[in-house]
Scaffold this active site. Structure first.
Site, PDB file in Angstrom:
ATOM      1  N   LYS A  11      35.648  44.046  43.514  1.00  9.45           N
ATOM      2  CA  LYS A  11      34.344  43.417  43.739  1.00  9.45           C
ATOM      3  C   LYS A  11      33.395  44.325  44.543  1.00  9.45           C
ATOM      4  O   LYS A  11      33.829  45.329  45.113  1.00  9.45           O
ATOM      5  CB  LYS A  11      34.561  42.085  44.470  1.00  9.45           C
ATOM      6  N   TYR A  51      31.729  33.057  35.823  1.00  2.88           N
ATOM      7  CA  TYR A  51      32.242  32.048  36.759  1.00  2.88           C
ATOM      8  C   TYR A  51      31.804  30.632  36.386  1.00  2.88           C
ATOM      9  O   TYR A  51      31.692  29.773  37.268  1.00  2.88           O
ATOM     10  CB  TYR A  51      31.788  32.387  38.177  1.00  2.88           C
ATOM     11  N   ASN A 114      36.205  38.774  48.952  1.00  2.72           N
ATOM     12  CA  ASN A 114      37.664  38.895  48.979  1.00  2.72           C
ATOM     13  C   ASN A 114      38.204  40.060  48.143  1.00  2.72           C
ATOM     14  O   ASN A 114      39.332  40.041  47.693  1.00  2.72           O
ATOM     15  CB  ASN A 114      38.311  37.569  48.555  1.00  2.72           C
ATOM     16  N   HIS A 117      39.277  40.153  42.107  1.00  2.00           N
ATOM     17  CA  HIS A 117      39.485  38.959  41.276  1.00  2.00           C
ATOM     18  C   HIS A 117      40.625  39.244  40.312  1.00  2.00           C
ATOM     19  O   HIS A 117      40.771  40.374  39.848  1.00  2.00           O
ATOM     20  CB  HIS A 117      38.223  38.630  40.463  1.00  2.00           C
ATOM     21  N   GLU A 128      38.498  36.170  29.863  1.00  2.00           N
ATOM     22  CA  GLU A 128      37.875  37.119  30.789  1.00  2.00           C
ATOM     23  C   GLU A 128      37.937  38.550  30.261  1.00  2.00           C
ATOM     24  O   GLU A 128      36.999  39.326  30.450  1.00  2.00           O
ATOM     25  CB  GLU A 128      38.559  37.009  32.165  1.00  2.00           C
TER      26      GLU A 128
HETATM   27  P1  CMP Z   1      37.868  34.758  42.571  1.00  2.00           P
HETATM   28  O1  CMP Z   1      39.322  34.959  42.434  1.00  2.00           O
HETATM   29  O2  CMP Z   1      36.957  35.799  41.985  1.00  2.00           O
HETATM   30  O3  CMP Z   1      37.498  33.339  41.943  1.00  2.00           O
HETATM   31  C1  CMP Z   1      36.353  32.606  42.338  1.00  2.00           C
HETATM   32  C2  CMP Z   1      35.710  33.185  43.548  1.00  2.00           C
HETATM   33  O4  CMP Z   1      34.887  32.300  44.249  1.00  2.00           O
HETATM   34  C3  CMP Z   1      36.787  33.582  44.572  1.00  2.00           C
HETATM   35  O5  CMP Z   1      37.512  34.679  44.118  1.00  2.00           O
HETATM   36  C4  CMP Z   1      35.935  33.780  45.800  1.00  2.00           C
HETATM   37  O6  CMP Z   1      35.219  35.014  45.770  1.00  2.00           O
HETATM   38  C5  CMP Z   1      34.949  32.634  45.635  1.00  2.00           C
HETATM   39  N1  CMP Z   1      35.387  31.414  46.330  1.00  2.00           N
HETATM   40  C6  CMP Z   1      36.388  30.585  46.005  1.00  2.00           C
HETATM   41  N2  CMP Z   1      36.469  29.550  46.867  1.00  2.00           N
HETATM   42  C7  CMP Z   1      35.472  29.731  47.741  1.00  2.00           C
HETATM   43  C8  CMP Z   1      35.023  29.018  48.883  1.00  2.00           C
HETATM   44  N3  CMP Z   1      35.622  27.892  49.289  1.00  2.00           N
HETATM   45  N4  CMP Z   1      33.973  29.509  49.566  1.00  2.00           N
HETATM   46  C9  CMP Z   1      33.368  30.638  49.158  1.00  2.00           C
HETATM   47  N5  CMP Z   1      33.733  31.377  48.081  1.00  2.00           N
HETATM   48  C10 CMP Z   1      34.781  30.917  47.397  1.00  2.00           C
END
Ligand code: CMP
Length: 142
Positions: A11, A51, A114, A117, A128
């Protein structure tokens, strides 16, 4: 165990922090083969589409803003049990819950920011992968 493919995204936060190499080392050391890769900056339309399952959730708007904030590295990973294997390498999504040594334990700075993904099911992996790659851009190595 079945041979699978999963979609990985390094990311914008991790690309910006120069972590592509160290993350890909962790991916390769887990036995996941990188069979396709491209760097791109997601448009708002792309991020919203990718998403779409999170549309309506409170974090959706911020997630789209984050994912379009800079370049990402999208990759297809291939291995036996690739989807679960990569999810173990990534660690839990909720900030603070990722197991020590996982990519997110080391590099996530919040639940949203984070670092990586990974697809969460075979069905989503297929969708995806197709979202970013044509068949001829994927090089099977198994
Ligand atoms: P990802 O695995 O890319 O899937 C969805 C994304 O949404 C996740 O990683 C985070 O980047 C984001 N995400 C999921 N839950 C939350 C949350 N509670 N608050 C903020 N961002 C979130």
């Amino acid at each position: 165990m079945a041979m699978e493919r999963t979609l990985s995204i390094i990311k914008p936060d991790a690309v910006q922090n120069n972590l592509i190499g160290i993350i890909n080392t962790q991916i390769e050391e887990a036995g996941l083969l990188i069979v396709a890769a491209k760097m791109l900056r997601m448009s708002r339309v792309q991020a919203r589409g990718f998403y779409v399952i999170h549309q309506g959730k409170p974090f959706y708007h911020d997630l789209v803003a984050f994912m379009t904030s800079g370049p990402v590295l999208v990759q297809v990973l291939e291995a036996e049990d690739a989807i679960n294997r990569y999810r173990k390498v990534m660690g839990a999504t909720m900030f603070g819950n990722a197991e020590p040594g996982t990519i997110r334990a080391k590099f996530a700075t919040s639940t949203k920011n984070n670092a990586v993904h990974g697809s969460d099911s075979l069905k989503n992996a297929k969708r995806e992968i197709k979202f970013f790659f044509a068949q001829h851009e994927i090089y099977s190595r198994t």
